[in-house]
Scaffold this motif. Structure first.
Motif, short mmCIF file in Angstrom:
data_model
loop_
_atom_site.label_atom_id
_atom_site.label_comp_id
_atom_site.label_asym_id
_atom_site.label_seq_id
_atom_site.Cartn_x
_atom_site.Cartn_y
_atom_site.Cartn_z
N UNK A 522 7.85 3.54 -27.89
CA UNK A 522 7.51 2.28 -28.21
C UNK A 522 6.51 1.67 -29.16
N UNK A 523 5.55 2.32 -29.06
CA UNK A 523 4.26 2.07 -30.00
C UNK A 523 4.71 2.64 -31.18
N UNK A 524 5.29 3.68 -31.29
CA UNK A 524 5.71 4.32 -32.51
C UNK A 524 6.73 3.29 -33.45
N UNK A 525 7.58 3.07 -32.46
CA UNK A 525 8.68 2.26 -33.09
C UNK A 525 8.09 0.99 -33.63
N UNK A 526 7.34 0.26 -32.88
CA UNK A 526 6.71 -0.96 -33.07
C UNK A 526 6.09 -0.74 -34.47
N UNK A 527 5.17 0.26 -34.54
CA UNK A 527 4.76 0.47 -35.78
C UNK A 527 5.31 0.75 -37.00
N UNK A 528 6.45 1.55 -36.64
CA UNK A 528 7.48 1.68 -37.61
C UNK A 528 8.03 0.32 -38.35
N UNK A 529 8.49 -0.71 -37.28
CA UNK A 529 9.02 -1.74 -37.64
C UNK A 529 8.16 -2.66 -38.44
N UNK A 530 7.01 -2.60 -38.12
CA UNK A 530 5.96 -3.77 -38.67
C UNK A 530 5.11 -3.11 -40.02
N UNK A 531 5.40 -1.80 -40.27
CA UNK A 531 4.69 -1.40 -41.46
C UNK A 531 5.65 -0.59 -42.39
N UNK A 532 6.81 -0.58 -41.98
CA UNK A 532 7.89 0.29 -42.81
C UNK A 532 9.17 -0.61 -42.93
N UNK A 533 9.47 -1.26 -42.14
CA UNK A 533 10.99 -2.29 -42.17
C UNK A 533 10.37 -3.79 -42.65
N UNK A 534 9.70 -4.07 -41.77
CA UNK A 534 9.44 -5.60 -42.14
C UNK A 534 8.02 -5.90 -42.48
N UNK A 535 7.46 -5.16 -43.76
CA UNK A 535 6.29 -5.12 -43.95
C UNK A 535 5.59 -6.58 -43.87
N UNK A 536 6.02 -7.52 -43.93
CA UNK A 536 5.73 -8.78 -44.06
C UNK A 536 5.09 -9.37 -42.71
N UNK A 537 5.68 -8.71 -41.80
CA UNK A 537 5.24 -9.08 -40.61
C UNK A 537 3.64 -9.22 -39.92
N UNK A 538 3.12 -8.11 -40.15
CA UNK A 538 1.54 -8.03 -39.71
C UNK A 538 0.99 -9.31 -40.43
N UNK A 539 1.14 -9.58 -41.81
CA UNK A 539 0.59 -10.49 -42.50
C UNK A 539 0.76 -11.94 -41.68
#
Lengths: 637, 484
Positions: A522-539
């Motif tokens: 889950x952690x890996x997927x979340x990272x993938x989602x946040x930093x690969x798919x929806x890169x604006x999310x973290x900001x």
């Protein structure tokens, strides 16, 4: 003899490279140090087989160190299962890092000094783990602290490096004070500092109380807590953890060797070594468990990210210790040494490739250019996240299951924290991988052109360590923490039958194992989602939860808090003592004042000399009259 | 009454030889004129050497002559030879100097000879009157040599000041003697000792006051504080070789006299005079240390330095036992060697045919004349008392004696002032080694000076290798003074 050579060869290498490095040159220093280290590692293997597998534990007495009244401390090398595991781990990882340093530091100005420090560090680490008494333990303890300080500040011309080295040294001093007090407490309680004398006496001391700073408390708990304060300092546990991220100012091989694989685990080792004492001090263990919590992170320095993961991994080890799963702690210590060293060296390789850039925000999209390093980072991260069949999976699972199996309140707390930490670890490990290797290149054109794979001398240690990160857990699982582990440890670790957390762990239900895997994934997927798919999310998240973000980004404001509570007052006191105490009082009355008085007296004495004869005659007569008067009034008494 | 007997003159043979040689050389000078100056000078040096030899032959354990007014004992031998060595070296240094300065007159060596003869008589005096006669013989010659350079204002001023103040001190001395004679009834040292130690009602006040006067008079001669005021002016004004002479030989003689008078006739009044010596010693050490700091003229600085050194030597006398006196003798020996060596170096400070005397003139000497700078540095380090140079041992033995005698305050203050004094010695070294070079000093410096500097520097440097002969010689001399 083999064992003695194993411990002292690095010292020899350090002396040669340190004292004669300028004479014999860079290349010779590298060869001498790597050779000393390599030989030591080769010697550690038969030692391990003999001592740990065949059960020939031994203590080699070298000489009497202290002998003063009742106080004795010999200088002896103790080889039992626990210490030989440590010796093997330390020497093997250190050898890999030595070789890596040859490549990584090839452009540095002071190679002999660096190699000498590395060797010296290994020597101190080996004396620490082979210590036969508290004094020797303390010697190694302080020794590694010293070299750690020297190496963090290796590039002393950088302000941040020297500040970080001072911070590390000072924070460790707090821990070491606790440790020293603990040793004194041991001596007062048992009248000895030798392990073999102290441990059998422990059961008899249960329930005794002791006075400390006005507190009246259980003696063993108190001593154990004091010793644990030392371990907290060295192993960067929360409260005393602030130095570790800053310690990444040192060269990367240093971060790998000292601040990931070996020195920071000394605290864990110490608690395991002292298991006979900690076993009977349940309160102390509970505190250990609670303190060993995790810290969530959004750091941007590639090395700092790994450094915080070290904090959390050490937390795992400590709460394993807290629930009496000492073998699991040592097991994790060993696997962690491999995969964390691998991660650091991999990060070093990335930094090398990126022309000494450490900020992940300025990386990205380089995985095609450095595929080998990329692969290595994957292996390290997989091991760290505890993905099945990598080393970390076995050891970390064992710890989480032990926490569950402890069946106590704090055990449950540790279990929950451990699971959460597993998710976080996986998240930020992959955040690191995605930010560093994937996405669009964020570095400037010039740097990107120069991205290149590291030389073989750096890649070979990576490959070697990756073997450890993949296989160490699988191979050692049964021996270290399996059903028959007691035959392996042979009394070097004591677990009371009342604390069956490890036995329970073996019977952990399947859902538990699956849960940790799922959480990691889950952690890996979340990272993938946040930093690969929806890169604006973290900001966006950062802006939405700005206070939270800042709180995390600023590391829970620990540094600010300490600055406010300790550093600034200390600086203020220091300034007061310096300007007021030293400058005004000591210098003013001392050197400067005396000098001023001297000059004044000199001027006056010179003024007496007027050149007039009648003045001179007058002085003579006054002198005469004075002397006669003196005699007439006092001289005859 | 004293019956004349040729054999009884033998203990005084060296002095008689000196007196007659002096008259002969005077005749030579008078008839041959100033052309003979150089020959007369070397002849006087030869006379000093022969006298030193004779002294070692004729003296025994406390031989008296001239009706007990003259004593030749081990103490006298040691001090006389030391004074002779100082005089000879100062005279050797002066030959070249006087010729260059155009003041080479044959009277100069003759005056040296008679001054030294006066010292011999002082050292051997066993009677207050003999003491006075010797002292005046020496002083009269010294007044003249101080003003020897008559056309130089500073030199004549120095001579005149020295004379006036010297007369004052002589007056004190005589007055003290008359007091002592009046209350004790004798002037001979040995009978004085008996009278004073057998007195049952304690020492009469008159004798005490007399002692203070005598001590003051002698303190003037050794230039101890507060009777030191003449020293800087005279040292600065007198021609440099004369200053060297002042710093060496008369100091030795006057210290010897002070020691003999205090330990001998007034030995029973140790408790009383110890206070004077302690005070004078303290004051001298302190003034020598502090007043020298602001000096820019090196001869003036050496004057304060000599005041300080006398203070240290008197520490040994203040201890008042064999170890103390032995330490004092060692100190004076080393002091003479260092002092002569330093003044020889100062004599090398010539530029464009003129003497220069400022410390700043030494700037960068290490680069323009490394050998001279090295020798100078050796003397300065030694005077500062830095081991392993000779000056350290001098201080060590007097302080050791003081500690053993329980004079802790004196020893501690002595050590502290020597720290202060180290400042100005080391400053000279700093100026020579670290400052930008000034114009180079004139070279060559002349063979005799080179030899004197070399010999004294070697002595200072190498005493540590074999200090035995000096220490045992001083110990023997000290023991003979205590009649054992």
């Amino acid at each position: 003899m083999l064992q003695v050579a194993c411990v002292f060869l690095p010292l020899l290498g350090a002396i040669i490279a340190g004292c004669f490095g300028r004479k014999i040159g860079d290349r010779a220093s590298q060869i001498v140090c790597c050779l000393a280290m390599g030989t030591s590692a080769v010697l550690a293997i038969p030692t391990f087989i003999d001592v740990a597998l065949h059960g020939n534990a031994r203590t080699i007495l070298l000489f009497e160190w202290f002998a003063s009244g009742d106080f004795h401390a010999p200088w002896a090398l103790k080889f039992d299962t626990l210490s030989s595991v440590m010796v093997l781990t330390v020497t093997v990882v250190a050898t890999a890092i030595h070789v890596y340093s040859v490549g990584y530091m090839s452009h540095d100005k002071s190679i002999p000094r660096f190699m000498a420090y590395l060797n010296l560090f290994t020597f101190f680490m080996l004396t620490l783990v082979t210590a036969d008494n508290f004094m020797q333990l303390f010697f190694g303890w302080e020794g590694v602290g010293l070299v750690s300080y020297l190496l963090i500040g290796f590039w002393f011309d950088r302000h941040s490096a020297s500040a970080a080295s001072m911070k590390a040294f000072l924070v460790n001093r707090v821990g070491d004070l606790g440790f020293a007090l603990g040793i004194m407490g041991v001596f007062i309680l048992f009248g000895s500092v030798e392990f073999d004398t102290v441990f059998p006496l422990v059961p008899g001391k249960v329930g005794e109380s002791m006075e400390f700073m006005g507190f009246h408390g259980d003696a063993l708990t108190l001593v154990c807590l004091l010793l644990f304060v030392g371990a907290m300092g060295k192993s960067a546990q929360i409260i005393l953890h602030t130095w570790l991220p800053d310690a990444m100012e040192g060269p990367t091989p240093v971060s790998a060797l000292i601040h990931a694989a070996t020195m920071v685990t000394a605290g864990v080792y110490m608690v395991c070594l002292l298991s006979p004492m900690f076993e009977v001090a349940p309160v102390a263990r509970d505190i250990v468990t609670v303190i060993a919590a995790t810290i969530g992170l959004v750091q941007n320095d590639i090395k700092r990210v790994i450094a915080y993961s070290t904090c959390s991994q050490l937390g795992y080890m400590f709460f394993a210790v807290g629930v009496s799963a000492y073998p699991a702690a040592i097991f994790h210590l060993m696997t962690h040494a491999y995969f964390k060293a691998l991660l650091f060296l991999g990060a070093g390789s990335v930094i090398h490739a990126m022309s000494d850039e450490q900020d992940m925000r300025k990386m990205g999209g380089i995985w095609r250019k450095i595929p080998f390093t990329y692969a290595m980072m994957w292996i390290g991260s997989l091991a760290l996240a505890g993905i099945p069949f990598f080393a970390g999976f076995y050891s970390k699972d064992m710890i989480i299951e032990s926490a569950w199996g402890a069946g106590t309140g704090v055990g449950q707390y540790a279990f929950v924290m451990g699971v959460v930490a597993a998710a976080l670890t996986a998240f930020y490990s992959w955040r690191l991988i995605f930010m560093t290797f994937h996405g669009k290149p964020r570095a400037d054109h010039h740097t990107m052109e120069h991205v290149h794979e590291s030389p073989p001398v750096m890649l070979a240690p990576l490959a070697f360590l990756s073997l450890g990160a993949i296989f160490a857990g699988f191979i050692a699982y049964e021996t270290f923490v399996g059903h028959h582990m007691a035959e392996f440890w042979r009394g070097s670790i004591l677990i009371l039958p009342q604390h069956p957390s490890m036995e329970h762990a073996h019977e952990a239900p399947l859902w538990l194992k699956l849960m940790t895997i799922v959480v990691a994934a889950g952690g890996i997927l979340a990272a993938y989602y946040a930093y690969m798919v929806k890169t604006s999310l973290p900001a966006r998240l950062a802006t939405m939860f700005r206070p939270v973000y800042l709180f995390l980004y600023n590391k829970w404001y620990f540094d600010e808090l300490y600055n406010f509570l300790f550093v600034r007052p200390a600086v203020r006191i220091g300034r007061l003592l310096w300007k007021g105490g030293d400058g005004v009082i000591i210098d003013g009355l001392g050197p400067n004042g005396l000098a001023a008085v001297t000059v004044g007296l000199a001027r006056r004495a010179g003024r007496l000399q007027t050149g007039y004869v009648y003045h001179y005659a007058f002085a003579m007569l006054i002198g005469l009259v004075g002397l006669v008067t003196w005699y007439l009034f006092y001289g005859r008494l | 009454m004293y019956a004349f007997n040729v054999a009884s003159l033998i203990p005084a043979l060296p002095e008689i030889f000196m007196a007659i040689s002096g008259m002969v050389l005077l005749m030579v000078g008078v008839f041959r004129g100033d052309r003979s100056t150089r020959a007369v000078s070397w002849a006087v040096v030869a006379v000093f050497i022969v006298t030193a030899f004779l002294i070692s032959r004729v003296s025994g354990p406390g031989v008296l002559t001239f009706d007990g007014m003259f004593i030749a004992d081990g103490f006298a031998v040691f001090m006389k030879q030391l004074a002779l060595a100082g005089s000879a070296l100062a005279l050797i240094m002066s030959i070249g100097f006087n010729e260059r300065e155009g003041i080479a007159r044959f009277e100069f060596p003759i005056l040296f000879l008679y001054a030294t003869l006066g010292m011999m008589l002082m050292i051997s005096a066993n009677d207050l009157l003999a003491l006075y006669v010797g002292l005046e013989l020496q002083s009269l010659c010294l007044y003249v040599v101080a003003a020897y350079r008559r056309d130089d204002l500073r030199s004549s001023e120095a001579g005149l000041k020295y004379f006036v103040l010297g007369a004052l001190s002589s007056g004190m001395l005589l007055y003290g003697m008359s007091m002592v004679y009046g209350f004790a009834g004798t002037t001979r040292f040995d009978t004085l000792f008996e009278v004073l130690s057998s007195s049952e009602v304690g020492v009469p006040v008159g004798v005490l006051v007399g002692l203070v006067f005598i001590a003051a008079g002698l303190a003037f001669k050794v230039s101890a504080v507060p009777f030191h005021m003449w020293t800087p002016d005279v040292y600065e004004g007198a021609p440099t070789p004369v200053t060297a002479f002042f710093a060496a030989a008369p100091k030795v003689a006057a210290t010897a006299l002070l020691v003999r008078v205090m330990i001998g006739p007034f030995g029973a009044m140790f408790d009383q005079w110890q206070q004077i010596i302690v005070f004078v010693s303290l004051a001298s050490m302190a003034l020598g240390a502090f007043a020298a700091i602001n000096q820019s003229n090196i001869k003036r600085l050496m004057a304060y330095s000599s005041i300080g050194h006398i203070g240290y030597a008197l520490v040994g006398l203040a201890a008042g036992d064999k170890a103390g006196v032995g330490g004092l003798l060692v100190y004076m020996t080393i002091y003479v060697a260092m002092g002569i060596g330093t003044f020889a170096c100062i004599l090398c400070m010539r530029r464009k045919g003129r003497m220069v005397e400022n410390i700043s003139d030494l700037s960068g000497l290490a680069r323009t004349n490394p050998a001279l700078a090295l020798a100078f540095a050796i003397f300065m380090f030694s005077m500062a008392g830095i081991p392993p140079l000779a000056g350290f041992f001098g201080k060590f033995f007097v302080f050791k004696a003081a500690i053993q005698a329980g004079l802790y305050t004196l020893a501690i203050i002595g050590v502290l002032t020597s720290v202060v004094a180290a400042f100005y010695y080391l400053r000279i070294v700093k100026v020579m080694y670290f400052d930008e070079p000034a114009e180079a000093l004139e070279r060559p410096v002349g063979t005799t000076l080179t030899v004197v500097i070399g010999a004294t520097a070697l002595f200072t440097l190498l005493l540590v290798v074999n200090p035995g002969p000096l220490l045992s010689g001083a110990a023997v001399a000290a023991v003979s003074l205590f009649g054992g």
